[in-house]
Design a protein around this motif. Structure first.
Motif: not given
Lengths: 460, 957, 194
Positions: B792-795, B797-798, B805-807, B829-830
């Motif tokens: 949900e707080n995908a590293p 994406e930021s 890549t987004n939610h 960053n994953c």
């Protein structure tokens, strides 16, 4: 009054042999107007070839894909971003010397700032290549570099991403450095214009100097503008490497996720930047016989700066280890032990030797003031600084959280040629600079001579 | 492409799906659709077409076909003479995806890696495309003409031999009967390198008749596997895994689990699941069984080789456990073990009263194959074979080396080879005939217990291949009979009257033919004979060599299947190669390391193999995977691995004793997808014994583990609508590759090749992390399937500069492929390293025909694009659209199955809406074993894991 | 001694014609000190419009010429604020208004992640303000200027210091101005036409 005091104390070493204004002009402009020595032609032949190699490698990359580099999963960034950070770091000395030393009234900057600023621009140009091409499809990077929506999706950029901050920081830095540099050049260009013999030179230089005539009214705005630019560039130059360090500090990867990065990166940047200035200055001063204006005092001061920043960098290395241990975070601890004793131990210890141990020699005045010594050490420092970035980027990525996905990065010949090529481009630009533009600011040197003579009575 | 495809004449089509498809391998789906239209238009001209052949979709009638919507057909795939019922997804007449058939007793909705990958085999551009006559292109008509002349001239056929793979098809049996009727003197030999010979001999020894044991793992509380990898390579179907996993799954600390003991040489998937594993040379297992028999009081407690041996305690505890669970225990003998061991297993099961409960016996038509093949080879050598008809298979490559098949086959005047590929045997044959892939032809096949299924074609033969029945009919009857008629008649004969047609349609629809299971038999083992046989066994000393089927190429038949070649071996994680597996101690003894080439000599034969050190392997023992080093196969499998058949003889086809090893100074590059095998003490796979679990049900969570960590910004709320999540039960997952292959097929994941795998650029969206724990010599192994955790707080994406890549509002971490510029920052960053980057254009070499395997619902990614698991978003959307079309807003739980979940034989993966308190996934996430990995990073993953449990015997704990 | 000069001395009558079209009288000095000296006394004599042309900024010349402090600072300040505002609008509008996307569970707009870009754009705009403002204040680029006609102008960017009494200053007459300059020790005194 303060600056005068400094002037008095520094003066004897900053300009040798009490040259007159005309001597300065003759000497500096003479280099640009005269023929280049043979060594210059040999040099540019070599660097030009390397530049072509760079172009070839980039063409190969764009047509084939990032796969031609050694990057893999988990090591998504390797030499590409290492080179980027390395070059950006080099690019810090120029502005630092021009802006920060200017604000601090460090008059010894005078005869080296032009040189250093040029170096900044060329280093930033080299740095820019890597983020642009490391996507493998640079034509797509336009969506990333500029806030234009993607035609298919109309999605905008993600301003939470440090890479976007990078884009703005680096492009701003490049632009402002260029403005700063050009502003400083205008009066000297006017000098060249007025010395020009051929019609062609007259026209070109006339245009470039924008009709500068050294009017007192000009100087009034000019000096203020220069001061303001210095004032703006100072926080800028600090922000650029801070933001570059955010690329790592903002991530979640152990070894990257560190609050110490901004000061550590800035210190490292100054460190490597000064090293590069010394490397090049030592050569230029020799080849073009500028010992009169670039004196041992200049070189020694730069070596002192290197010694200081080198100590800061060494302190940062130590702090990282301490915090890794003190945090009690198992991933953090592992990463740093892995740096020093893991598969990349050789890179780590190369870094430590070149950046921490060797610069300690500068404690000795004998070394500090020996041209061959400083030449070698300054080169070693840049080797070390390249490895610092390599160690931070690659060792952290190669072994992060899940041991199942640990990997090892091996560079390909394309990686190597690309790095070599970027040096080629850097040096080529530099050689063209010394050929066509005054590498020492005549205006400022004259100004300094005037100020000195003002209170040492005798006229130049 | 097309010039490489001799468009064989096809008559005008009259049935629902395009006969024209066979000429379409070079053309796009668009053209295919055009042709379909045309074919429907021409439906009237049946006068000039063959009889209409109706196949029936499992779900809907073809008249409902909406272009773009897939249809599912039931069919069956046979491997090693055992069929598994499948449902095949067809997009506009192209089979694209294999699923298990929920109605089939040995699939129950699951499918294995081999089944999943078989769809790629259908579109293999290197498949045999034309009839070859003495190396020259020919045609079926020419062969028919030749056959007419050749076989009608033949009298009783005393010099005629048929060689086929294991026959498990009723219709083929029928045609075979006709053929042997026509040529009474002819002989029919069945051969496959991976066979049940020893099991049959064991049954013969124990019961005096050929019976096949059917195991009921769901009823067994204590299981002993004697060198049997029954969860993976030693069972050709997935039913057993289903049953076994059912007894590993626990809902709470009050539940019970079965207990698995295993004695084996190679570290197998089953061994990794075991609660107690005793590594020993395969050659020592007979002694072990003898000792077990003694321990159980079946044999006089005389001399006991384990007498003063640490393993003594193990044995005693095992024996007591088996006794304690009499009637609920089970002893399983592996196919590499000699007859005596199988017989002993039967004996013990009988003695413990397991027979009829955890194991039942059915009749089997199987007979030992190697002996028969040996006889044939002798006849060939003696020149007594004039005509050899090889229906499928590749004896020239995989026959025991001492039979020198490829040498003697030259002595046969007329060899006819029918094969899906023109393999080592095909190139030697006078006639090579292209065989139809199982997805393009009619047939029928029997499952493990004899249950028959109809094999429905999904597409017309791409290269005009024919089936064994058709060829055999052509040979024996000289008539061009269609498989459809043969199969249909064969079955309608059994359903006389009006109901015949109806039954036929029902069987096509269901994919199973009821009441076709072989009759159970009650058999009593002959203790004396078994005891004698056990006594006769003498343990050989020295280095032994085991041959086992490859998890990628099986016996070599899948060597040209890129998906399977690139699927990492479940234990070694090797791709594209086989290797000589050694225990660390044995490797030290030979002074060899990974990748060093050794030469292995046994029985006067010698091969060279690279070494791979396998922790937990038995000492003094070498394991070699079969099925590599193919010389006459397509461009994919060519040169992959080393041929180990060269060391395999008819005398010792499974275990060779007294081998000798010498080092060479050469090394060989092996490509592995996992370089580090220890968890480094990180809480990734959380594991405990059932006991510990009962004592502290929350063992999976560290006391200081915070789930609601502080965050700078207010938490984004996901409490509306569908919120997708996944729970993976590590206790059930056995680490077979089914999910990896299913994902590859569903999501158009490219094959990157060995060199790229060595660079660490494999593209699998779901990977099986296999970790070893405990002592290097004898470790435990655990497997953890890792795909995108959909944080949900995908590293990732930021850090993406372009928001590629987004939610999604439903909590999916989406990728916008056409927005991705390829900075790879997200992958860096994953923390789970599940993102995969197209470093090169991995689809460059995909040929047109292979493109037919693509799933049209999923984008094919270009180079420079990042990709990763999407929770099969295309399946989610499809079902949502369906629901809306049917006027339902809510989606029923279990309607949406991700590809990995659907195929998982262990039902370890559960996907669903975590906002629905009733959904299975919510239930699982409520369990106290449920945890997320790297929780402390506050990524809030949507995929969680259920901690692994083992059920060790308290006596040995 | 250029003949232009002689002509002025010999025919004062014609000087009126000169005055109309004159830019001013320009003389050369050999050091900053002499230049400053000359400027001061020239101003004492009531010449209001003076300009100097020097190879480098001469310390204290502004005071001597009575020039006020440059107002460039304001331009830079305004430009900087404009940059900051532009950056804020860009981030807020693209992220929170035009195409809102949920990214990593973070808000659509937050000051925290906007700081770097806002700062950078502020500096960028301010720097352009400084440079462009400076050239505009200086009326540059201007490729021609009468003072270029001075026979020794090229020395003004090398080692000499020119002082111009411009024609539009009070009580200017070419002859007088030239005289004064010569009196103040200026060499190569020339009256330069507009």
């Amino acid at each position: 009054m303060a600056d005068l005091a400094i002037a008095q104390e520094l003066n004897p070493a900053l300009v040798l042999g009490k040259p007159g204004y005309a001597d300065v002009t003759r000497k500096v402009a003479g280099i640009v107007e005269g023929r280049m020595p043979r060594v210059w032609y040999i040099a540019i032949a070599c660097t030009g070839t390397l530049t072509l190699a760079l172009a070839a490698m980039l063409a190969y990359l764009v047509t084939t894909g990032i796969g031609v580099w050694g990057n893999n999963s988990p090591v998504g960034w390797a030499w590409d971003i290492t080179n980027f950070v390395f070059w950006i770091g080099i690019g810090h000395a120029g502005t630092l010397i021009s802006a920060i030393l200017f604000l601090f009234r460090q008059r010894w900057r005078t005869s080296i700032n032009r040189f250093a600023e040029a170096m900044t621009l060329f280093a930033v140009a080299c740095a820019g290549i890597f983020p642009l091409f490391h996507t493998g499809r640079p034509w797509r990077a336009v969506y990333w570099l500029f806030p234009v929506p993607n035609p298919a999706l109309h999605i905008w950029q993600n301003f939470r991403s440090p890479l976007i901050w990078d884009v703005f920081a680096v492009s701003t830095y490049a632009t402002v450095s260029a403005l700063f540099w050009y502003t400083g050049l205008v009066p000297d260009l006017a000098t060249l214009r007025d010395r020009a013999k051929t019609r062609g030179r007259k026209i070109v230089l006339g245009l470039l100097s924008l009709g500068w005539r050294g009017s007192a009214r000009h100087w009034r705005h000019y000096e203020l503008a220069y001061l303001l630019l210095a004032g703006l560039s100072t926080p800028l130059v600090l922000s650029v490497h801070t933001i570059v360090s955010f690329d790592f500090a903002v991530s979640v990867i152990p070894g990257w996720h560190t609050t110490i990065f901004p000061p550590y990166f800035v210190a490292g940047a100054i460190f490597s930047g000064f090293a590069m200035v010394v490397t090049l200055m030592v050569i230029a001063r020799q080849v073009f016989n500028l010992k009169q204006f670039v004196t041992m005092k200049h070189l020694e001061n730069m070596n002192k700066v290197m010694l200081a920043t080198g100590l800061i960098v060494g302190f940062a290395y130590a702090t990282e280890f301490f915090i890794a241990w003190y945090s009690g975070n198992r991933y953090e601890r592992f990463v740093f032990l892995n740096r020093a004793f893991g598969p990349y131990w050789w890179a780590y210890w190369t870094m430590v030797c070149c950046n921490v141990f060797i610069p300690q020699l500068f404690w000795l005045k004998r070394v500090r003031t020996s041209v061959p010594a400083m030449f070698v050490i300054s080169i070693l420092i840049n080797v070390g600084m390249w490895f610092e970035r390599f160690v931070i980027i690659v060792t952290s990525l190669s072994r992060d959280y899940l041991p199942s996905s640990w990997g090892y990065f091996r560079p390909t010949p394309v990686d190597m040629l690309t790095l070599a090529g970027s040096f080629g481009l850097f040096l080529t630009l530099f050689l063209l600079f010394v050929r066509f533009l005054p590498m020492i600011s005549m205006t400022e040197v004259k100004g300094m001579i005037a100020a000195d003579s003002a209170h040492s009575g005798d006229r130049p | 492409m097309s010039e490489r495809n001799p468009c064989n004449p096809v008559s005008l089509p009259g049935d629902e799906f395009p006969e024209g498809a066979s000429v379409l391998d070079a053309t796009s789906r668009r053209t295919l659709l055009k042709l379909m239209g045309a074919s429907l238009g021409l439906a009237g001209l049946t006068a000039c077409s063959r009889p209409v052949e109706n196949i029936l979709p499992a779900a809907k009638g073809v008249e409902d076909q909406i272009p773009g919507n897939p249809l599912f057909y039931a069919t069956a795939m046979s491997l090693g003479g055992v069929a598994t019922g499948l449902l095949v997804e067809a997009h506009d007449g192209r089979p694209t995806k294999i699923e298990g058939n929920p109605d089939h007793p040995f699939s129950r909705g699951a499918a294995s890696a081999f089944h999943q990958a078989s769809v790629l085999g259908l579109y293999d551009p290197d498949r045999s495309r034309e009839v070859m006559h003495e190396g020259q292109p020919s045609a079926w008509d020419e062969f028919a003409a030749f056959a007419k002349g050749h076989f009608s001239a033949m009298a009783a056929g005393e010099r005629l031999r048929f060689l086929s793979q294991t026959v498990n098809s009723p219709s083929l049996e029928a045609v075979r009967a006709q053929a042997l009727n026509r040529f009474p003197q002819a002989k029919w030999i069945e051969y496959e390198p991976i066979s049940e010979d020893e099991a049959l001999a064991g049954a013969e020894l124990a019961f005096g008749r050929a019976v096949r044991p059917i195991y009921h793992f769901d009823k067994a509380d204590a299981i002993l596997s004697l060198d049997s990898d029954f969860l993976a390579l030693d069972s050709q179907t997935v039913g057993y895994t289903k049953d076994f996993a059912a007894r590993r799954r626990v809902a709470s600390e009050k539940d019970t689990m079965n207990r698995l003991y295993i004695v084996e040489s190679q570290f197998s998937v089953t061994g990794a699941m075991a609660d107690h594993r005793l590594r020993m040379r395969s050659g020592d297992v007979p002694e072990f069984v003898a000792d077990l028999a003694r321990e159980l009081g079946l044999l006089p407690a005389g001399l006991n080789v384990l007498n003063n041996d640490p393993r003594r305690r193990w044995l005693a505890a095992l024996a007591r456990d088996l006794k304690k669970n009499a009637g609920r225990s089970l002893v399983v003998a592996g196919p590499r073990q000699p007859a005596a061991v199988h017989a002993a297993a039967h004996w013990i099961n009988q003695a413990l009263g397991n027979a009829g409960k955890t194991v039942t016996y059915v009749e089997t038509p199987r007979r030992p194959q190697i002996a028969a093949l040996k006889e044939l080879a002798a006849e060939m050598a003696a020149g007594r074979v004039e005509t050899l008809v090889i229906l499928g298979g590749n004896p020239a490559y995989d026959a025991p080396a001492d039979l020198e098949f490829s040498r003697f086959v030259k002595k046969v005047a007329v060899t006819i080879h029918l094969g899906v590929e023109r393999n080592e045997t095909g190139v030697l044959a006078k006639w090579h005939l292209p065989e139809a892939h199982y997805l393009e032809c009619w047939g029928d096949a029997r499952a493990l217990d004899g249950t028959a299924s109809i094999q429905q074609p999904l597409i017309q033969p791409l290269y005009g291949g024919r089936t064994a029945v058709e060829t055999l009919a052509l040979i024996s009857g000289h008539k061009d009979q269609r498989a459809y008629d043969i199969v249909r008649n064969c079955w309608l004969a059994q359903w006389p009257g009006a109901h015949g047609e109806k039954t036929w349609r029902k069987c096509l629809h269901d994919g199973v033919i009821p009441l076709t299971a072989s009759p159970r038999v009650e058999a009593a083992p002959d203790a004396k004979r078994i005891a004698a046989a056990l006594a006769a066994r003498r343990t050989a000393t020295g280095i032994e060599v085991n041959f086992y089927p490859s998890a990628s190429t099986w016996d070599g038949r899948f060597a040209n299947n890129g998906w399977l070649q690139e699927a990492p071996d479940p234990m070694t994680k090797l791709t594209w190669d086989n290797a000589a597996l050694l225990s660390p101690a044995t490797a030290r003894q030979f002074g060899v390391a990974n990748g060093e080439v050794i030469s292995i000599a046994a029985g006067g034969r010698e091969i060279e193999m690279p070494v791979w050190i396998q922790p937990g392997h038995a000492d003094q023992s070498i394991s070699l995977a079969l099925g590599y080093g193919r010389t006459a196969c397509g461009h994919v499998g060519h040169g992959a691995g080393h041929d180990t058949y060269a060391l395999r003889t008819s005398a010792a086809p499974h275990v060779v004793a007294g081998a000798s090893v010498t080092r060479t100074d050469r090394t060989y590059k092996l490509a592995t997808t996992q370089e580090h095998h220890s968890m480094e003490g990180r809480p990734l796979v959380r594991e405990a014994s059932l006991d510990t679990y009962r004592k502290q049900p929350a063992f999976a969570h560290k006391p200081d583990e915070k789930t609601n960590l502080f965050q700078l910004f207010p938490r984004f709320s996901y409490d509306q609508g569908n919120q997708w999540g996944m729970a993976i039960d590590l206790n059930a997952c056995i680490g077979c590759n089914a999910c990896v292959l299913a994902c590859q097929a569903e999501n158009n994941i490219p094959i990157v090749g060995k060199e790229q795998v060595m660079r660490g650029r494999e593209m699998h969206w779901i990977r099986l992390d296999r970790y070893y724990g405990g002592p290097e010599e004898d470790p435990r192994a655990v497997t953890q399937p890792v795909a995108c955790q959909q944080c949900e707080n995908a590293p990732c994406e930021s850090v993406c500069p372009v928001a590629a890549t987004n939610h999604s509002p439903e909590g999916l971490n989406d990728m916008a492929y056409n927005r991705c510029v390829g900075t790879r920052y997200c992958a860096n960053n994953c923390p789970y390293k599940v993102r995969r980057f197209n470093f090169l254009d991995y689809h460059k070499d995909v040929q047109e025909v292979e493109k037919m395997a693509f799933n049209p619902d999923v984008t094919v990614r270009m180079r420079g694009v990042m990709e990763k698991c999407t929770y099969c978003v295309q399946r989610i959307q499809e079902k949502k659209i369906q629901a809306q079309a049917e006027g339902r807003r809510a989606l029923r739980d279990g309607k949406i199955l991700t590809a990995c979940q659907q195929t998982c034989p262990a039902d370890a993966i559960v996907f669903g809406n975590i906002n629905d308190p009733q959904s299975r996934v919510t239930q699982l996430k409520k369990q106290n074993r449920d945890y997320t990995i790297l929780t402390e990073l506050n990524t809030r993953p949507r995929t969680s894991y259920l901690a692994k449990l083992r059920n060790p015997n308290p006596e040995l704990a | 001694m250029s003949h232009l000069e002689d002509s002025i001395l010999e025919q004062p009558g014609s000087s009126a014609a000169q005055e109309l079209a004159a830019y001013g009288a320009v003389a050369e000095f050999d050091s900053p000190e002499n230049l400053l000296e000359a400027i001061r006394s020239a101003r004492e004599r009531g010449y209001s419009r003076l300009d100097a042309f020097t190879p480098f900024p001469v310390h204290g010349i502004d005071e001597a010429l009575g020039e006020k402090r440059s107002r460039l600072g304001w331009i830079v300040l305004i430009a900087g604020l404009a940059g900051a505002f532009a950056a804020f609008m860009l981030i807020w509008w693209t992220g929170a208004v035009d195409y809102p996307l949920v990214v990593a569970g973070k808000p659509l707009f937050a000051f925290e992640f906007s700081v770097p870009v806002i700062f950078e754009l502020a500096v960028l705009f301010a720097s352009f303000g400084a440079v462009i403002g400076m050239f505009l204040f200086n009326g540059l680029p201007r490729l021609y200027h009468p003072v270029f006609q001075h026979s020794r102008f090229e020395r003004a960017t090398d080692d000499r210091f020119l002082l111009a009494i411009e024609a539009d200053s009070d009580c200017f007459d070419a002859g007088g101005a030239a005289e004064v300059l010569r009196a103040l020790g200026g060499e190569h005194v020339e009256v330069i036409a507009e």
